[in-house]
Design a protein around this motif. Sequence first.
Motif, PDB file in Angstrom:
ATOM      1  N   ARG A  17      -4.255   8.291  11.042  1.00  0.00           N
ATOM      2  CA  ARG A  17      -3.616   8.494   9.736  1.00  0.00           C
ATOM      3  C   ARG A  17      -2.394   7.615   9.538  1.00  0.00           C
ATOM      4  NH1 ARG A  17      -3.798  14.604   7.786  1.00  0.00           N
ATOM      5  NH2 ARG A  17      -3.584  13.505   5.802  1.00  0.00           N
ATOM      6  N   GLU A  20      -1.945   6.236   6.001  1.00  0.00           N
ATOM      7  CA  GLU A  20      -1.426   7.249   5.069  1.00  0.00           C
ATOM      8  C   GLU A  20       0.083   7.430   5.249  1.00  0.00           C
ATOM      9  OE1 GLU A  20      -3.867  10.972   4.572  1.00  0.00           O
ATOM     10  OE2 GLU A  20      -4.934   9.984   6.232  1.00  0.00           O
ATOM     11  N   LEU A  21       0.536   7.458   6.510  1.00  0.00           N
ATOM     12  CA  LEU A  21       1.964   7.589   6.777  1.00  0.00           C
ATOM     13  C   LEU A  21       2.704   6.374   6.240  1.00  0.00           C
ATOM     14  CD1 LEU A  21       4.328   9.138   8.035  1.00  0.00           C
ATOM     15  CD2 LEU A  21       3.770   7.998  10.210  1.00  0.00           C
ATOM     16  N   ALA A  23       1.810   4.412   3.731  1.00  0.00           N
ATOM     17  CA  ALA A  23       1.833   4.503   2.269  1.00  0.00           C
ATOM     18  C   ALA A  23       2.880   5.523   1.814  1.00  0.00           C
ATOM     19  CB  ALA A  23       0.451   4.877   1.741  1.00  0.00           C
ATOM     20  N   TRP A  24       2.977   6.644   2.513  1.00  0.00           N
ATOM     21  CA  TRP A  24       3.971   7.650   2.170  1.00  0.00           C
ATOM     22  C   TRP A  24       5.378   7.065   2.303  1.00  0.00           C
ATOM     23  CZ3 TRP A  24       8.140   9.698   4.565  1.00  0.00           C
ATOM     24  CH2 TRP A  24       8.719  10.801   3.947  1.00  0.00           C
ATOM     25  N   ALA A  25       5.660   6.419   3.436  1.00  0.00           N
ATOM     26  CA  ALA A  25       6.997   5.859   3.675  1.00  0.00           C
ATOM     27  C   ALA A  25       7.340   4.791   2.640  1.00  0.00           C
ATOM     28  CB  ALA A  25       7.091   5.286   5.088  1.00  0.00           C
ATOM     29  N   GLY A  27       6.324   4.578  -0.323  1.00  0.00           N
ATOM     30  CA  GLY A  27       6.471   5.198  -1.632  1.00  0.00           C
ATOM     31  C   GLY A  27       7.759   5.976  -1.839  1.00  0.00           C
ATOM     32  N   GLN A  28       8.554   6.118  -0.762  1.00  0.00           N
ATOM     33  CA  GLN A  28       9.799   6.877  -0.860  1.00  0.00           C
ATOM     34  C   GLN A  28      10.927   5.980  -1.363  1.00  0.00           C
ATOM     35  OE1 GLN A  28       9.755  10.324  -0.176  1.00  0.00           O
ATOM     36  NE2 GLN A  28       7.612   9.682  -0.202  1.00  0.00           N
ATOM     37  N   PRO A  64       8.049  13.337   6.383  1.00  0.00           N
ATOM     38  CA  PRO A  64       6.776  13.311   5.654  1.00  0.00           C
ATOM     39  C   PRO A  64       6.057  14.658   5.765  1.00  0.00           C
ATOM     40  CG  PRO A  64       6.634  12.001   7.664  1.00  0.00           C
ATOM     41  CD  PRO A  64       8.024  12.547   7.592  1.00  0.00           C
ATOM     42  N   PRO A  65       4.974  14.835   5.045  1.00  0.00           N
ATOM     43  CA  PRO A  65       4.203  16.069   5.174  1.00  0.00           C
ATOM     44  C   PRO A  65       3.802  16.302   6.634  1.00  0.00           C
ATOM     45  CG  PRO A  65       3.428  14.786   3.302  1.00  0.00           C
ATOM     46  CD  PRO A  65       4.405  13.923   4.053  1.00  0.00           C
ATOM     47  N   LEU A  68       0.671  14.926   8.461  1.00  0.00           N
ATOM     48  CA  LEU A  68       0.572  13.512   8.835  1.00  0.00           C
ATOM     49  C   LEU A  68       1.176  13.222  10.205  1.00  0.00           C
ATOM     50  CD1 LEU A  68       1.525  11.580   5.553  1.00  0.00           C
ATOM     51  CD2 LEU A  68      -0.745  11.856   6.578  1.00  0.00           C
TER      52      LEU A  68
END
Length: 83
Positions: A17, A20-21, A23-25, A27-28, A64-65, A68
């Motif tokens: 994942r 995904e991590l 992309a999350w980072a 996007g912050q 993050p969530p 993840l």
Amino acid sequence: MAAALALMWEARAVAGRGAELLAWARGQSLDPAPARRETLTAEPDRVLVITWWPAGPVAELPDPPAELLHRPVHRWRFAPVPD
């Protein structure tokens, strides 16, 4: 502008994942915004974000969530050392 502080944020994603991590980072957003920000990756599924801040307030990336994460986020604060 010389940095007065560098913040490092590092997280390891659950196996497979990492994208995904990342992309999350990415996007912050941070408010206030740092003078400089770099995002890096490493195996296995690690994401590292380094931000540089002038004197004054800083903003840190949140956690993050939980789904993840392989383990808790690591954070470090570094101050420059004169040459």
